[in-house]
Design a protein around this motif. Structure first.
Motif, mmCIF file in Angstrom:
data_model
loop_
_atom_site.group_PDB
_atom_site.id
_atom_site.type_symbol
_atom_site.label_atom_id
_atom_site.label_comp_id
_atom_site.label_asym_id
_atom_site.label_seq_id
_atom_site.Cartn_x
_atom_site.Cartn_y
_atom_site.Cartn_z
ATOM 1 N N TRP A 144 9.447 57.150 -57.738
ATOM 2 C CA TRP A 144 9.144 55.732 -57.925
ATOM 3 C C TRP A 144 7.780 55.535 -58.578
ATOM 4 O O TRP A 144 7.579 54.546 -59.309
ATOM 5 C CB TRP A 144 9.256 54.999 -56.590
ATOM 6 N N GLU A 145 6.872 56.459 -58.380
ATOM 7 C CA GLU A 145 5.624 56.424 -59.147
ATOM 8 C C GLU A 145 5.929 56.616 -60.629
ATOM 9 O O GLU A 145 5.377 55.928 -61.496
ATOM 10 C CB GLU A 145 4.681 57.520 -58.659
ATOM 11 N N ALA A 146 6.838 57.568 -60.923
ATOM 12 C CA ALA A 146 7.212 57.829 -62.316
ATOM 13 C C ALA A 146 7.953 56.645 -62.929
ATOM 14 O O ALA A 146 7.773 56.320 -64.107
ATOM 15 C CB ALA A 146 8.082 59.082 -62.384
ATOM 16 N N VAL A 147 8.792 55.975 -62.122
ATOM 17 C CA VAL A 147 9.503 54.788 -62.598
ATOM 18 C C VAL A 147 8.502 53.717 -63.044
ATOM 19 O O VAL A 147 8.653 53.096 -64.102
ATOM 20 C CB VAL A 147 10.420 54.235 -61.483
ATOM 21 N N GLN A 148 7.464 53.511 -62.251
ATOM 22 C CA GLN A 148 6.469 52.499 -62.578
ATOM 23 C C GLN A 148 5.670 52.883 -63.819
ATOM 24 O O GLN A 148 5.391 52.041 -64.686
ATOM 25 C CB GLN A 148 5.530 52.294 -61.381
ATOM 26 N N VAL A 149 5.303 54.155 -63.921
ATOM 27 C CA VAL A 149 4.551 54.627 -65.094
ATOM 28 C C VAL A 149 5.362 54.425 -66.367
ATOM 29 O O VAL A 149 4.857 53.968 -67.401
ATOM 30 C CB VAL A 149 4.168 56.116 -64.921
ATOM 31 N N ALA A 150 6.659 54.777 -66.314
ATOM 32 C CA ALA A 150 7.519 54.657 -67.494
ATOM 33 C C ALA A 150 7.621 53.217 -67.968
ATOM 34 O O ALA A 150 7.578 52.934 -69.172
ATOM 35 C CB ALA A 150 8.903 55.217 -67.191
ATOM 36 N N ALA A 151 7.763 52.293 -67.034
ATOM 37 C CA ALA A 151 7.851 50.882 -67.412
ATOM 38 C C ALA A 151 6.527 50.374 -67.963
ATOM 39 O O ALA A 151 6.496 49.635 -68.963
ATOM 40 C CB ALA A 151 8.273 50.049 -66.207
ATOM 41 N N HIS A 152 5.428 50.776 -67.333
ATOM 42 C CA HIS A 152 4.104 50.337 -67.784
ATOM 43 C C HIS A 152 3.838 50.753 -69.220
ATOM 44 O O HIS A 152 3.275 49.983 -70.016
ATOM 45 C CB HIS A 152 3.027 50.915 -66.866
#
Length: 284
Positions: free
Chosen positions: A161-169
């Protein structure tokens, strides 16, 4: 549906049924596990290599390539049979699955297996690496994409979920995440252990483009992946509803086949079912 498309789907059904036979044979021969985990994803993996990924088996490290990461590394038998089928390494290597000296271990090893982009196995590691690959492609102005397949159980890991947020950002529309949503964990059904609730709502909240499909339907897979990215400036998640143990009737949606090895009678029955299915398809 046009005849040509029907014939294409029929050929894919035959091929993936044959690949399921190979998965059973290599795992049983090796006295291994995770048959059901491989059976649930083999349609998706085969489709990606056949119709989506820009890769060259003769040049697996070519800079001009898409990247595929199997984050749920325990389902590696599905990846191995597909890589062998497309010529990344000789099919005879499948006979040595998990044997001493074999390149094919119980989890994918990028240092030994042509076509494997990163070593996976510890859940929650593969997808963050995929995000890193996608960011590197963006920084290098590369036009190539990154595809990552995760298990639904794997999304219990916070690192994802950290990676999910980074990808969207970072607006990584060159990144596609595919969820093997078979709804069964090693301990039982996901809804009873840690209910994932709605993946669609979660990913939309994080700023992703989302779509839900039948992960065993080649027509749906083709339609959706032609549209990727679903929206410019957003990463895409494909929530693929799948069946654990797909293709073998007594394994489908049965939690014990997450790690159980069939006895001789069960093995013969499974191979018989798959053989009969191939013959039926060929006679259509």
């Amino acid at each position: 549906m046009a005849n040509k498309k029907s014939n294409e789907v029929l050929k894919a059904e035959i091929k993936t049924t044959e690949l399921r036979q190979q998965i059973l044979e290599m795992i049983v021969k090796a006295r291994g596990t995770h048959i059901a985990s491989a059976l649930s994803i083999v349609d998706i993996v085969y489709f990606l290599y056949k119709d989506v990924l820009k890769v060259n088996p003769k040049k697996p490290n070519d800079e001009k390539r898409d990247k595929f990461i199997l984050s749920k590394g325990h389902g590696c038998a599905a990846l191995y049979v597909v890589l062998a089928d497309f010529g990344f390494f000789p099919k005879k290597a499948l006979d040595l699955f998990t044997r001493p000296g074999s390149i094919l271990g119980g989890h994918p090893d990028s240092a030994r297996i042509p076509g494997v982009e990163t070593s996976t196995g510890s859940l929650g590691h593969g997808f963050p690496v995929a995000v890193g690959f996608a960011m590197a492609n963006r920084m290098n102005h590369s036009k190539f994409n990154v595809y990552c397949l995760v298990g639904d159980e794997e999304l219990n890991e916070g690192s994802n979920w950290e990676a999910v947020q980074v990808a969207a950002h970072h607006k990584l529309d060159n990144l596609v995440l595919i969820i093997d949503f078979n709804k069964i964990m090693i301990s039982g059904f996901a809804k009873d252990i840690l209910d994932p609730l709605s993946f669609t709502e979660k990913f939309k909240a994080f700023g992703w483009s989302t779509v839900e499909i039948d992960g065993h339907n080649f027509n749906e897979l083709k339609i959706i992946f032609k549209k990727v990215p679903l929206k410019n400036g957003k990463p895409t998640v494909v929530i693929a509803n799948t069946i654990k143990g797909k293709g073998v009737s007594f394994m489908e949606n049965q939690k014990q086949w997450y790690s159980l090895l069939p006895n001789q009678e069960e093995y013969d029955l499974a191979i018989g079912e798959l053989t009969d299915r191939v013959e039926r398809f060929k006679n259509l």
